[in-house]
Scaffold this motif. Sequence first.
Motif, PDB file in Angstrom:
ATOM      1  N   LEU A  70       1.141  -0.859   0.053  1.00 16.44           N
ATOM      2  CA  LEU A  70       0.407   0.168   0.020  1.00 16.44           C
ATOM      3  C   LEU A  70       0.982   1.281   0.278  1.00 16.44           C
ATOM      4  N   GLY A  71       2.031   0.995  -0.689  1.00 13.95           N
ATOM      5  CA  GLY A  71       2.936   2.529  -1.129  1.00 13.95           C
ATOM      6  C   GLY A  71       3.741   2.805   0.654  1.00 13.95           C
ATOM      7  N   GLU A  72       3.635   1.948   1.408  1.00 12.89           N
ATOM      8  CA  GLU A  72       4.678   2.078   2.503  1.00 12.89           C
ATOM      9  C   GLU A  72       5.549   0.962   2.746  1.00 12.89           C
ATOM     10  N   PRO A  73       6.201   1.381   3.304  1.00 15.42           N
ATOM     11  CA  PRO A  73       8.235   0.558   3.558  1.00 15.42           C
ATOM     12  C   PRO A  73       7.344  -1.127   4.563  1.00 15.42           C
ATOM     13  N   VAL A  74       7.471  -2.250   4.957  1.00 15.34           N
ATOM     14  CA  VAL A  74       7.081  -2.905   5.716  1.00 15.34           C
ATOM     15  C   VAL A  74       8.699  -3.589   5.711  1.00 15.34           C
ATOM     16  N   PRO A  75       9.259  -3.565   6.720  1.00 14.94           N
ATOM     17  CA  PRO A  75       8.039  -3.679   8.134  1.00 14.94           C
ATOM     18  C   PRO A  75       8.032  -2.239   9.029  1.00 14.94           C
ATOM     19  N   ARG A  76       9.059  -1.661   8.328  1.00 15.51           N
ATOM     20  CA  ARG A  76       9.102  -0.001   8.981  1.00 15.51           C
ATOM     21  C   ARG A  76       7.635   0.796   9.337  1.00 15.51           C
ATOM     22  N   ARG A  77       7.107   0.381   7.887  1.00 11.35           N
ATOM     23  CA  ARG A  77       5.607   0.996   8.467  1.00 11.35           C
ATOM     24  C   ARG A  77       4.307   0.425   8.448  1.00 11.35           C
ATOM     25  N   LEU A  78       4.445  -1.030   9.315  1.00 11.14           N
ATOM     26  CA  LEU A  78       3.693  -1.712   9.429  1.00 11.14           C
ATOM     27  C   LEU A  78       2.187  -1.288   9.914  1.00 11.14           C
ATOM     28  N   GLY A  79       2.671  -1.053  10.618  1.00  8.46           N
ATOM     29  CA  GLY A  79       1.595   0.133  11.906  1.00  8.46           C
ATOM     30  C   GLY A  79       1.014   0.495  11.490  1.00  8.46           C
ATOM     31  N   ARG A  80       0.593   1.181   9.736  1.00 12.56           N
ATOM     32  CA  ARG A  80       0.087   1.858   9.213  1.00 12.56           C
ATOM     33  C   ARG A  80      -0.434   1.019   8.386  1.00 12.56           C
ATOM     34  N   VAL A  81      -0.015   0.062   7.814  1.00 13.06           N
ATOM     35  CA  VAL A  81      -0.086  -1.042   6.586  1.00 13.06           C
ATOM     36  C   VAL A  81      -1.464  -2.232   7.118  1.00 13.06           C
ATOM     37  N   LEU A  82      -1.250  -2.170   8.349  1.00  6.72           N
ATOM     38  CA  LEU A  82      -1.698  -3.918   8.676  1.00  6.72           C
ATOM     39  C   LEU A  82      -3.394  -3.487   8.816  1.00  6.72           C
ATOM     40  N   PRO A  83      -3.854  -1.958   9.264  1.00  7.95           N
ATOM     41  CA  PRO A  83      -5.360  -1.851   9.609  1.00  7.95           C
ATOM     42  C   PRO A  83      -6.059  -1.755   7.832  1.00  7.95           C
ATOM     43  N   ARG A  84      -5.729  -1.255   6.894  1.00  4.01           N
ATOM     44  CA  ARG A  84      -6.262  -2.302   5.485  1.00  4.01           C
ATOM     45  C   ARG A  84      -5.836  -3.106   5.093  1.00  4.01           C
ATOM     46  N   VAL A  85      -5.073  -4.174   5.610  1.00  2.00           N
ATOM     47  CA  VAL A  85      -5.113  -5.371   5.449  1.00  2.00           C
ATOM     48  C   VAL A  85      -5.513  -6.367   5.715  1.00  2.00           C
ATOM     49  N   GLY A  86      -6.094  -7.417   5.472  1.00  2.00           N
ATOM     50  CA  GLY A  86      -7.278  -7.964   6.250  1.00  2.00           C
ATOM     51  C   GLY A  86      -6.672  -9.460   5.716  1.00  2.00           C
ATOM     52  N   ALA A  87      -6.747 -10.585   6.844  1.00  2.00           N
ATOM     53  CA  ALA A  87      -5.548 -11.567   6.070  1.00  2.00           C
ATOM     54  C   ALA A  87      -5.681 -13.139   6.315  1.00  2.00           C
ATOM     55  N   LEU A  88      -5.884 -13.756   5.967  1.00  3.44           N
ATOM     56  CA  LEU A  88      -6.425 -15.515   6.166  1.00  3.44           C
ATOM     57  C   LEU A  88      -4.764 -16.511   5.866  1.00  3.44           C
ATOM     58  N   VAL A  89      -3.919 -16.498   7.005  1.00  4.60           N
ATOM     59  CA  VAL A  89      -2.675 -16.920   6.131  1.00  4.60           C
ATOM     60  C   VAL A  89      -2.984 -18.408   7.280  1.00  4.60           C
ATOM     61  N   GLU A  90      -1.969 -19.549   6.423  1.00  5.41           N
ATOM     62  CA  GLU A  90      -1.493 -20.793   7.319  1.00  5.41           C
ATOM     63  C   GLU A  90      -3.086 -20.677   8.655  1.00  5.41           C
ATOM     64  N   GLY A  91      -4.573 -20.903   8.141  1.00  6.76           N
ATOM     65  CA  GLY A  91      -5.557 -22.141   8.781  1.00  6.76           C
ATOM     66  C   GLY A  91      -5.806 -20.471   9.333  1.00  6.76           C
ATOM     67  N   PRO A  92      -7.582 -20.474  10.199  1.00  8.65           N
ATOM     68  CA  PRO A  92      -7.757 -19.638  11.141  1.00  8.65           C
ATOM     69  C   PRO A  92      -7.109 -19.461  12.022  1.00  8.65           C
ATOM     70  N   GLY A  93      -7.283 -18.898  13.025  1.00 11.06           N
ATOM     71  CA  GLY A  93      -6.695 -19.186  14.788  1.00 11.06           C
ATOM     72  C   GLY A  93      -7.849 -18.681  15.180  1.00 11.06           C
ATOM     73  N   ALA A  94      -8.265 -19.261  16.358  1.00 11.71           N
ATOM     74  CA  ALA A  94      -9.363 -18.948  17.514  1.00 11.71           C
ATOM     75  C   ALA A  94      -9.352 -19.538  18.843  1.00 11.71           C
ATOM     76  N   TYR A  95     -10.026 -18.956  19.552  1.00 13.09           N
ATOM     77  CA  TYR A  95     -10.258 -19.220  20.809  1.00 13.09           C
ATOM     78  C   TYR A  95     -10.745 -20.452  20.857  1.00 13.09           C
ATOM     79  N   ARG A  96     -10.662 -22.092  20.788  1.00 13.71           N
ATOM     80  CA  ARG A  96     -11.546 -22.489  20.646  1.00 13.71           C
ATOM     81  C   ARG A  96     -12.540 -22.633  21.840  1.00 13.71           C
ATOM     82  N   HIS A  97     -12.849 -21.880  22.706  1.00 13.91           N
ATOM     83  CA  HIS A  97     -13.868 -22.425  23.869  1.00 13.91           C
ATOM     84  C   HIS A  97     -14.659 -21.166  24.074  1.00 13.91           C
ATOM     85  N   LEU A  98     -14.566 -20.638  22.723  1.00 13.74           N
ATOM     86  CA  LEU A  98     -15.554 -19.003  22.796  1.00 13.74           C
ATOM     87  C   LEU A  98     -16.657 -19.627  21.098  1.00 13.74           C
TER      88      LEU A  98
END
Length: 305
Positions: free
Chosen positions: A61-89
């Motif tokens: 998104l035009g930003e260097p990673v990982p240096r500006r990761l905090g500005r990038v991640l709110p605009r990125v959705g990801a599903l990598v290596e299977g979904p993670g979740a609290y299994r009891h909830l």
Amino acid sequence: MIVTRALTKRFGRVTAVDGVGLDVGEGDRYGLLGPNGSGKTTLVRMLLGLVYATSGEIEVLGEPVPRRLGRVLPRVGALVEGPGAYRHLSGRANLRLLDAAGPGGARRDRRHRIEEALERVGLSGVDERPVRAYSLGMRQRLGLAAALLRRPRLLVLDEPTNGLDPQGIREIRDLLAELNADGTTILLCSHLLAEVEELCTRVGVMDRGRLVLQSDMAEIRSPTGQVAVRSPDADKAADLLDGRVEHRDGDRLLVRAADAAELNALLVTEGLRVTEIGVRRRSLEEVVLNLTGTGSDRLDREPQR
């Protein structure tokens, strides 16, 4: 949306990603393909700041990673290596926690965001059962709902249809096409080549850490200069087309020709029957298999001497 330059990642003596120059443009539906162990997941993890590169550059998104990761991640959705979740909830409880932990997004809109995400992935009717009681397909849908919570500009997905039945695969494919039409760029890792061929507009193929192909799908699927002909009169057709038949399998001929209609007219004028004819195009599967070796999870027995 994503640009990498000479991106490399080494784990000790193993080079998992080797000088990759990825280019995902805005609005792309980009399929990242390759056998197990080719470096796809390591590459995706570097894009998301989960693994640091050994060398090279990354822009998301035009930003260097990982240096500006905090500005990038709110605009990125990801599903990598299977979904993670609290299994009891429950699924909703997991999404509430995830939404609360993420940056941005008004609290008063949280319930609406969660219900909208669940509806889009086909889980709007889910009850309060814990995630440990979900099927694999339901967990995969929940992971995709989590990726969609903030209406991302960029969606990064690793095998998003894993565990889904054919109807579910089609639903997710249609959803991704809809999201893309609404402006979301998609980077998709998948082993389902037929689905990638139908959905994606661009493709990258990795093998042994290297990006061995990066091309528009239309270019990959361009005509080969051959026409496939099926005829009960295959022997006579082969004689008539002397020197132009490049391959024969029973009543099916592969003919060197640019125009299927012209070839069909020639055969019919000579009184030969044609039951099927069409311009031959390479399949994505054919391209990928020609470019890649065996996967790293194959263990062949050494030949005895």
